[in-house]
Design a protein around this motif. Structure first.
Motif, PDB file in Angstrom:
ATOM      1  N   ALA A   9      43.108  37.817  47.412  1.00 62.24           N
ATOM      2  CA  ALA A   9      42.234  36.648  47.266  1.00 62.24           C
ATOM      3  C   ALA A   9      40.919  37.038  46.604  1.00 62.24           C
ATOM      4  O   ALA A   9      40.403  36.322  45.732  1.00 62.24           O
ATOM      5  N   GLY A  10      40.369  38.177  47.020  1.00 63.16           N
ATOM      6  CA  GLY A  10      39.143  38.676  46.399  1.00 63.16           C
ATOM      7  C   GLY A  10      39.328  38.932  44.919  1.00 63.16           C
ATOM      8  O   GLY A  10      38.442  38.669  44.108  1.00 63.16           O
ATOM      9  N   ASN A  11      40.503  39.427  44.549  1.00 61.01           N
ATOM     10  CA  ASN A  11      40.778  39.698  43.145  1.00 61.01           C
ATOM     11  C   ASN A  11      40.794  38.419  42.321  1.00 61.01           C
ATOM     12  O   ASN A  11      40.345  38.410  41.179  1.00 61.01           O
ATOM     13  N   LYS A  12      41.304  37.348  42.879  1.00 62.59           N
ATOM     14  CA  LYS A  12      41.325  36.072  42.146  1.00 62.59           C
ATOM     15  C   LYS A  12      39.903  35.636  41.789  1.00 62.59           C
ATOM     16  O   LYS A  12      39.633  35.206  40.666  1.00 62.59           O
ATOM     17  N   HIS A  13      38.979  35.793  42.725  1.00 61.17           N
ATOM     18  CA  HIS A  13      37.577  35.442  42.460  1.00 61.17           C
ATOM     19  C   HIS A  13      36.968  36.384  41.415  1.00 61.17           C
ATOM     20  O   HIS A  13      36.256  35.943  40.518  1.00 61.17           O
ATOM     21  N   TYR A  14      37.272  37.653  41.549  1.00 57.76           N
ATOM     22  CA  TYR A  14      36.757  38.644  40.607  1.00 57.76           C
ATOM     23  C   TYR A  14      37.275  38.376  39.194  1.00 57.76           C
ATOM     24  O   TYR A  14      36.504  38.349  38.230  1.00 57.76           O
TER      25      TYR A  14
END
Length: 164
Positions: A9-14
């Motif tokens: 999920a963090g990667n999607k934001h990044y």
């Protein structure tokens, strides 16, 4: 949410907001070796931005064979000519022995404990300077990052000609 789901999920934001850097060569021709300690935000602590430096991390920020492998590529393939080694206060390798760490981990390894930052940095910088394939490195420096204040102490530095 599992830790892996959290990472994805963090990667999607990044990925949606990330800055892009086209060149794998660090624009400052700099490599930083530091500890894996989660309290150290290397880029923020040193005022660096994405694409400016290679960051190599391991336990204690010590020079190991794998660090030398990475620096061989950094210097000869990617143009690095300055190497900073940054240890830190309150490191888990300070004040312990290899024997204690072997007993705690069950691993028969040399952990490179740190009795004194200045001595450990001198040992590591000497090892870097004595490594023939790192002859392209012009400057070596040793720092200690204070995990409480965020300040860095400039402990050691050496400039040399590329033929050294």
């Amino acid at each position: 949410m599992s830790q892996l789901d959290r990472l994805l999920a963090g990667n999607k934001h990044y990925a949606a907001a990330r800055a892009t850097v086209d060149d794998a060569k660090p624009s400052l021709r700099l490599a930083v070796l530091t500890c894996m300690d989660a309290r150290i935000d290397v880029f923020a602590a040193l005022g660096l931005h994405l694409g400016e430096a290679h960051v190599i991390r391991n336990a204690g920020g010590r020079v190991t064979e794998d660090v030398l492998r990475s620096l061989a590529l950094s210097t000869h393939v990617l143009g690095v000519d300055t190497v900073a080694v940054m240890q830190h206060t309150k490191c888990g390798l300070v004040g312990v022995t290899d024997e204690e760490l072997r007993a705690r981990t069950g691993a028969d390894l040399g952990f490179l404990p740190i009795d004194d930052h200045a001595a450990a940095l001198r040992e590591d910088l000497d090892k870097l300077a004595a490594t023939p394939f790192l002859g392209l490195v012009k400057t070596f420096a040793g720092f200690v990052f204070d995990v409480e204040s965020g300040e860095i102490s400039d402990m050691l530095s050496a400039d040399r000609s590329p033929s050294s």
